[in-house]
Motif scaffolding. Structure first.
Motif, PDB file in Angstrom:
ATOM      1  N   PRO A 260       0.838  -1.313   0.042  1.00  0.00           N
ATOM      2  CA  PRO A 260       0.083  -0.037  -0.031  1.00  0.00           C
ATOM      3  C   PRO A 260       0.685   1.239  -0.149  1.00  0.00           C
ATOM      4  N   ARG A 261       2.077   1.264   0.482  1.00  0.00           N
ATOM      5  CA  ARG A 261       2.799   2.266   0.334  1.00  0.00           C
ATOM      6  C   ARG A 261       3.876   2.386  -0.856  1.00  0.00           C
ATOM      7  N   GLN A 262       3.730   1.558  -1.873  1.00  0.00           N
ATOM      8  CA  GLN A 262       4.635   1.388  -2.660  1.00  0.00           C
ATOM      9  C   GLN A 262       4.229   1.231  -4.095  1.00  0.00           C
ATOM     10  N   ARG A 263       4.148   2.367  -4.817  1.00  0.00           N
ATOM     11  CA  ARG A 263       3.839   2.470  -6.264  1.00  0.00           C
ATOM     12  C   ARG A 263       4.513   1.832  -7.207  1.00  0.00           C
ATOM     13  N   GLY A 264       5.789   1.509  -6.864  1.00  0.00           N
ATOM     14  CA  GLY A 264       6.737   0.883  -7.735  1.00  0.00           C
ATOM     15  C   GLY A 264       8.030   0.790  -7.029  1.00  0.00           C
ATOM     16  N   ALA A 265       8.781  -0.060  -7.487  1.00  0.00           N
ATOM     17  CA  ALA A 265      10.245  -0.182  -6.821  1.00  0.00           C
ATOM     18  C   ALA A 265      11.182  -0.448  -8.461  1.00  0.00           C
ATOM     19  N   VAL A 266      12.570   0.382  -8.181  1.00  0.00           N
ATOM     20  CA  VAL A 266      13.045   0.286  -9.175  1.00  0.00           C
ATOM     21  C   VAL A 266      14.796  -0.104  -8.551  1.00  0.00           C
ATOM     22  N   VAL A 267      15.304  -1.132  -9.180  1.00  0.00           N
ATOM     23  CA  VAL A 267      16.755  -1.524  -8.408  1.00  0.00           C
ATOM     24  C   VAL A 267      17.288  -1.462  -9.563  1.00  0.00           C
ATOM     25  N   ASN A 268      18.691  -0.671  -9.677  1.00  0.00           N
ATOM     26  CA  ASN A 268      19.861  -0.579 -10.690  1.00  0.00           C
ATOM     27  C   ASN A 268      20.765  -1.491 -10.005  1.00  0.00           C
TER      28      ASN A 268
ATOM     29  N   VAL B  40      18.134  -7.998  -4.329  1.00  0.00           N
ATOM     30  CA  VAL B  40      17.648  -7.033  -5.260  1.00  0.00           C
ATOM     31  C   VAL B  40      16.020  -7.475  -4.601  1.00  0.00           C
ATOM     32  N   LEU B  41      15.607  -8.712  -4.431  1.00  0.00           N
ATOM     33  CA  LEU B  41      14.451  -8.939  -4.081  1.00  0.00           C
ATOM     34  C   LEU B  41      14.036  -8.437  -2.662  1.00  0.00           C
ATOM     35  N   PHE B  42      15.101  -8.281  -1.918  1.00  0.00           N
ATOM     36  CA  PHE B  42      14.757  -7.571  -0.492  1.00  0.00           C
ATOM     37  C   PHE B  42      14.353  -6.229  -0.996  1.00  0.00           C
ATOM     38  N   LEU B  43      15.342  -5.508  -1.620  1.00  0.00           N
ATOM     39  CA  LEU B  43      15.029  -4.168  -1.746  1.00  0.00           C
ATOM     40  C   LEU B  43      13.670  -3.695  -2.650  1.00  0.00           C
TER      41      LEU B  43
ATOM     42  N   GLN C 111       9.595  -5.331   3.119  1.00  0.00           N
ATOM     43  CA  GLN C 111      10.390  -5.390   4.094  1.00  0.00           C
ATOM     44  C   GLN C 111      11.631  -4.342   3.981  1.00  0.00           C
ATOM     45  N   ALA C 112      11.670  -3.640   2.797  1.00  0.00           N
ATOM     46  CA  ALA C 112      12.439  -2.669   2.379  1.00  0.00           C
ATOM     47  C   ALA C 112      11.845  -1.496   2.311  1.00  0.00           C
ATOM     48  N   SER C 113      10.623  -1.286   2.969  1.00  0.00           N
ATOM     49  CA  SER C 113       9.601   0.080   2.727  1.00  0.00           C
ATOM     50  C   SER C 113      10.317   1.232   2.900  1.00  0.00           C
ATOM     51  N   PHE C 114      11.147   1.407   3.993  1.00  0.00           N
ATOM     52  CA  PHE C 114      11.882   2.892   4.431  1.00  0.00           C
ATOM     53  C   PHE C 114      13.134   2.894   3.776  1.00  0.00           C
ATOM     54  N   ILE C 115      13.627   2.252   2.692  1.00  0.00           N
ATOM     55  CA  ILE C 115      14.785   2.105   2.357  1.00  0.00           C
ATOM     56  C   ILE C 115      14.756   2.847   0.822  1.00  0.00           C
ATOM     57  N   GLN C 116      15.235   3.920   0.855  1.00  0.00           N
ATOM     58  CA  GLN C 116      15.235   4.699  -0.392  1.00  0.00           C
ATOM     59  C   GLN C 116      16.612   5.299  -0.667  1.00  0.00           C
TER      60      GLN C 116
END
Length: 266
Positions: A147-155, A241-244, A248-253
């Motif tokens: 609910p707090r994540q519209r998307g996640a990008v990992v480079n 990558v999957l962790f990010l 579980q990584a919702s406050f990691i930016q």
């Protein structure tokens, strides 16, 4: 086994996904984590097909978009992500793994064409792919599971984006650029509930690092310096990558997660 810990519904997009490298490991890890809609790309069509087959072995009912092409080509990238949007109506995780190593040369020995190729694939290609993914993520609402994540990008950057080594100025610069691009995008898209992070692998056992005796010998000092004194595996990078990407990584930016067996601390 990579991907067993996290449950990741939605749609995943992975570049550099052919063969047995990091991208392929990430794609398979998503499949093991319950992600049944996966888009993959690689410049090598045959190796991309092997990844597609491996995903279907994990989940025979997975929906896969597979398209070979050059991620440094703006038209290809934009067309690919538009196709993902058309097929799946959203894009929840974008993992930009495609990259090249380059020759073992000092700057005065390096041709401009070699510099341009490394920069074009590693930095520009990652930027193009990330940009296209971000554009799609802005058009969607978060999944109910995130609910707090519209998307996640990992480079995927490198330990050599954090520290340097001899005879690799262009490569080190391209990976350092990815780290700071990640940080800047993280600032820009926080307001949109999109998280942007990167992983900085050490020496990982992939076709790129073990494909020739010259490259293997070139990388041996880095393995010897790292306290763990071994190459990492693609699956170990996939776990990071999957962790990010996960709740579980919702406050990691804007983080550059170094996964290098201790190389950069030694």
């Amino acid at each position: 086994m990579a991907g067993a810990v996290f449950r990741l519904p939605g749609v995943a997009y992975i570049t550099g996904a052919g063969g047995t490298g990091i991208g392929a490991a990430v794609a398979k890890a998503f499949a093991r984590s319950g992600c049944s809609r996966i888009a993959i790309t690689d410049i090598n069509k045959k190796s991309l097909e092997s990844t597609r087959d491996a995903i279907l072995e994990i989940n025979p009912r997975a929906q896969i978009t597979s398209r070979d092409g050059d991620i440094s080509d703006e038209g290809f990238v934009d067309s690919l992500v538009a196709g993902i949007s058309k097929s799946f109506a959203r894009l929840d995780y974008a993992v930009n793994c495609a990259g090249i190593l380059g020759e073992n040369l000092r700057s005065h020995e390096t041709k401009t064409s070699a510099f341009d190729l490394i920069t074009k694939v590693n930095y520009k290609g990652t930027w193009l792919s990330s940009r296209a993914a971000l554009s799609q993520m802005l058009q969607q609402q978060p999944l109910s599971e995130h609910p707090r994540q519209r998307g996640a990008v990992v480079n995927i950057a490198s330990q050599l984006g954090v520290v340097a080594r001899p005879n690799a100025a262009a490569y080190c610069a391209s990976k350092s650029a990815i780290i700071n691009m990640t940080r800047s995008d993280a600032i820009d898209y926080s307001q949109d509930e999109i998280r942007v992070n990167c992983v900085c692998p050490g020496v990982i056992e992939t076709p790129m690092t073990t494909g020739s005796e010259e490259v293997t010998e070139r990388l041996k000092p880095a393995i010897d310096i790292a306290p763990m004194r071994r190459m990492g595996t693609p699956e170990e990078i996939a776990d990071a990558v999957l962790f990010l990407c996960s709740p579980q990584a919702s406050f990691i930016q804007g983080h550059a997660l170094v996964v290098d067996g201790g190389y950069t601390i030694n």
